[in-house]
Each structure stands twice: as C-alpha cells, then as structure tokens.
Design a protein around this motif. Structure first.
Motif, mmCIF file in Angstrom:
data_model
loop_
_atom_site.group_PDB
_atom_site.id
_atom_site.type_symbol
_atom_site.label_atom_id
_atom_site.label_comp_id
_atom_site.label_asym_id
_atom_site.label_seq_id
_atom_site.Cartn_x
_atom_site.Cartn_y
_atom_site.Cartn_z
ATOM 1 N N ASP A 132 0.823 -1.215 0.000
ATOM 2 C CA ASP A 132 0.000 0.000 0.000
ATOM 3 C C ASP A 132 0.855 1.262 0.000
ATOM 4 O O ASP A 132 0.322 2.372 -0.128
ATOM 5 C CB ASP A 132 -0.923 0.025 1.222
ATOM 6 N N THR A 133 2.164 1.108 0.145
ATOM 7 C CA THR A 133 3.062 2.251 0.138
ATOM 8 C C THR A 133 2.997 2.977 -1.193
ATOM 9 O O THR A 133 3.184 2.380 -2.252
ATOM 10 C CB THR A 133 4.507 1.805 0.417
ATOM 11 N N ALA A 134 2.691 4.270 -1.139
ATOM 12 C CA ALA A 134 2.538 5.071 -2.355
ATOM 13 C C ALA A 134 2.233 6.509 -1.963
ATOM 14 O O ALA A 134 1.978 6.807 -0.789
ATOM 15 C CB ALA A 134 1.403 4.523 -3.217
ATOM 16 N N VAL A 135 2.250 7.367 -2.965
ATOM 17 C CA VAL A 135 1.691 8.703 -2.797
ATOM 18 C C VAL A 135 0.207 8.607 -3.146
ATOM 19 O O VAL A 135 -0.149 8.085 -4.212
ATOM 20 C CB VAL A 135 2.388 9.729 -3.701
ATOM 21 N N TYR A 136 -0.624 9.074 -2.254
ATOM 22 C CA TYR A 136 -2.070 9.017 -2.434
ATOM 23 C C TYR A 136 -2.588 10.389 -2.867
ATOM 24 O O TYR A 136 -2.273 11.409 -2.240
ATOM 25 C CB TYR A 136 -2.741 8.568 -1.143
ATOM 26 N N TYR A 137 -3.394 10.376 -3.913
ATOM 27 C CA TYR A 137 -3.929 11.608 -4.485
ATOM 28 C C TYR A 137 -5.448 11.647 -4.369
ATOM 29 O O TYR A 137 -6.127 10.664 -4.680
ATOM 30 C CB TYR A 137 -3.567 11.715 -5.962
ATOM 31 N N CYS A 138 -5.941 12.775 -3.953
ATOM 32 C CA CYS A 138 -7.378 13.038 -3.935
ATOM 33 C C CYS A 138 -7.775 13.619 -5.297
ATOM 34 O O CYS A 138 -7.031 14.435 -5.870
ATOM 35 C CB CYS A 138 -7.686 14.033 -2.825
ATOM 36 N N THR A 139 -8.902 13.182 -5.810
ATOM 37 C CA THR A 139 -9.367 13.660 -7.100
ATOM 38 C C THR A 139 -10.831 14.054 -7.037
ATOM 39 O O THR A 139 -11.583 13.596 -6.167
ATOM 40 C CB THR A 139 -9.197 12.587 -8.189
ATOM 41 N N ALA A 140 -11.225 14.871 -8.006
ATOM 42 C CA ALA A 140 -12.616 15.305 -8.067
ATOM 43 C C ALA A 140 -13.008 15.533 -9.520
ATOM 44 O O ALA A 140 -12.171 15.858 -10.365
ATOM 45 C CB ALA A 140 -12.823 16.590 -7.270
ATOM 46 N N ASP A 141 -14.292 15.365 -9.778
ATOM 47 C CA ASP A 141 -14.801 15.659 -11.112
ATOM 48 C C ASP A 141 -16.256 16.077 -11.012
ATOM 49 O O ASP A 141 -16.984 15.568 -10.162
ATOM 50 C CB ASP A 141 -14.652 14.450 -12.035
ATOM 51 N N SER A 142 -16.653 16.955 -11.910
ATOM 52 C CA SER A 142 -18.007 17.499 -11.857
ATOM 53 C C SER A 142 -18.877 17.012 -13.013
ATOM 54 O O SER A 142 -19.926 17.589 -13.280
ATOM 55 C CB SER A 142 -17.946 19.025 -11.861
ATOM 56 N N SER A 143 -18.431 15.972 -13.690
ATOM 57 C CA SER A 143 -19.198 15.470 -14.822
ATOM 58 C C SER A 143 -20.572 14.979 -14.380
ATOM 59 O O SER A 143 -20.764 14.601 -13.233
ATOM 60 C CB SER A 143 -18.451 14.313 -15.489
ATOM 61 N N ALA A 144 -21.478 14.955 -15.333
ATOM 62 C CA ALA A 144 -22.839 14.512 -15.024
ATOM 63 C C ALA A 144 -22.874 13.037 -14.654
ATOM 64 O O ALA A 144 -23.680 12.602 -13.837
ATOM 65 C CB ALA A 144 -23.754 14.774 -16.212
ATOM 66 N N PHE A 145 -21.957 12.271 -15.252
ATOM 67 C CA PHE A 145 -21.932 10.835 -15.002
ATOM 68 C C PHE A 145 -20.741 10.484 -14.120
ATOM 69 O O PHE A 145 -19.715 11.160 -14.124
ATOM 70 C CB PHE A 145 -21.862 10.063 -16.320
ATOM 71 N N TYR A 146 -20.873 9.388 -13.403
ATOM 72 C CA TYR A 146 -19.821 8.912 -12.506
ATOM 73 C C TYR A 146 -18.523 8.712 -13.281
ATOM 74 O O TYR A 146 -18.510 8.170 -14.373
ATOM 75 C CB TYR A 146 -20.277 7.608 -11.857
ATOM 76 N N SER A 147 -17.430 9.142 -12.660
ATOM 77 C CA SER A 147 -16.157 9.196 -13.366
ATOM 78 C C SER A 147 -15.438 7.856 -13.456
ATOM 79 O O SER A 147 -14.525 7.708 -14.277
ATOM 80 C CB SER A 147 -15.262 10.234 -12.701
ATOM 81 N N GLY A 148 -15.778 6.922 -12.597
ATOM 82 C CA GLY A 148 -15.200 5.586 -12.696
ATOM 83 C C GLY A 148 -13.770 5.487 -12.231
ATOM 84 O O GLY A 148 -13.311 6.268 -11.399
#
Length: 125
Positions: free
Chosen positions: A90-106
């Motif tokens: 699990d060691t890694a750099v973890y990134y938070c992401t966001a998207d405002s698209s109408a459909f789920y970003s997957g």
C-alpha cells in the motif's frame, strides 16, 4: 476550479491504520464525484476508491476491498479514506481527485479533472 488538499499520510507499521482526508474548495462539494488514486515509485497511477456525488455510492479497487473505506462529509466539504490492515504494497503517494461530470467518473484517472498535491503513505513491514 476546484482546489484539493490532502492530509493524514505518514509512516505506519504493517497491519496498522491511517485515515486520509481531503478538503475541497472552489465548487459546490455535493456536485463532485470524489476519488482516491495512488502511485508507487516506478508504477502507474492506480485507482483506489471513489464515491459518487449523489447517493454516495462507492467503488473500490479489488486490492483494497474490505480494508479501505471511502466516505464524504458534504457539510464539511471533505472526503476521507480510512485505511485498515495496511500492507507494504500500500506504500505510495495518495492523491485526492474530483470531477463534476454529469456521469460517474469511474476508475480511469483521465476522467478526473482536479487533483490534489498528494500525500505519502509508507507502510513498513
């Protein structure tokens, strides 16, 4: 524009737990799909978990299913990733992401428009 700031990373022993948080600003938080990705040295960025903007439906990578839990607090404009039973992989750099698209970003990182700066998670064995 959406600004994302992660916190909560650190060093933990295998089997331990960490809770990552991501504070979002710049857009109505409840309108955003939110996700977490990670990238280990020499590897591609990979999907970890996501939570949809409406109803809070979630999706997880098989490698973290049953150990990680993603949640969101729309009142505080924050998303969290509770990580239990951590493993060295699990060691890694973890990134938070966001998207405002109408459909789920997957699960594809190309579907997410906004990214935080990342927070390091190191699991010692």
């Amino acid at each position: 524009q959406v600004q994302l700031v992660e916190s909560g990373g650190g060093l933990v022993q295998a089997g331990g737990s960490l809770r990552l948080s991501c504070a979002a600003s710049g857009r109505t938080f409840s309108s955003l799909h939110m996700g977490w990705f990670r990238q280990a040295p020499g590897k591609e960025r990979e999907f970890v978990a996501a939570i949809m903007r409406s109803g809070g439906g979630t999706e997880y990578a098989d490698s973290v299913k049953g150990r990680f839990t993603i949640s969101r607090d729309n009142a505080k404009n924050a998303v969290h990733l509770q990580m239990n039973t951590l493993k060295s992989e699990d060691t890694a750099v973890y990134y938070c992401t966001a998207d405002s698209s109408a459909f789920y970003s997957g699960k594809s990182p190309t579907n997410y428009a906004y990214w935080g700066q990342g927070t390091q998670v190191t699991v010692s064995s």
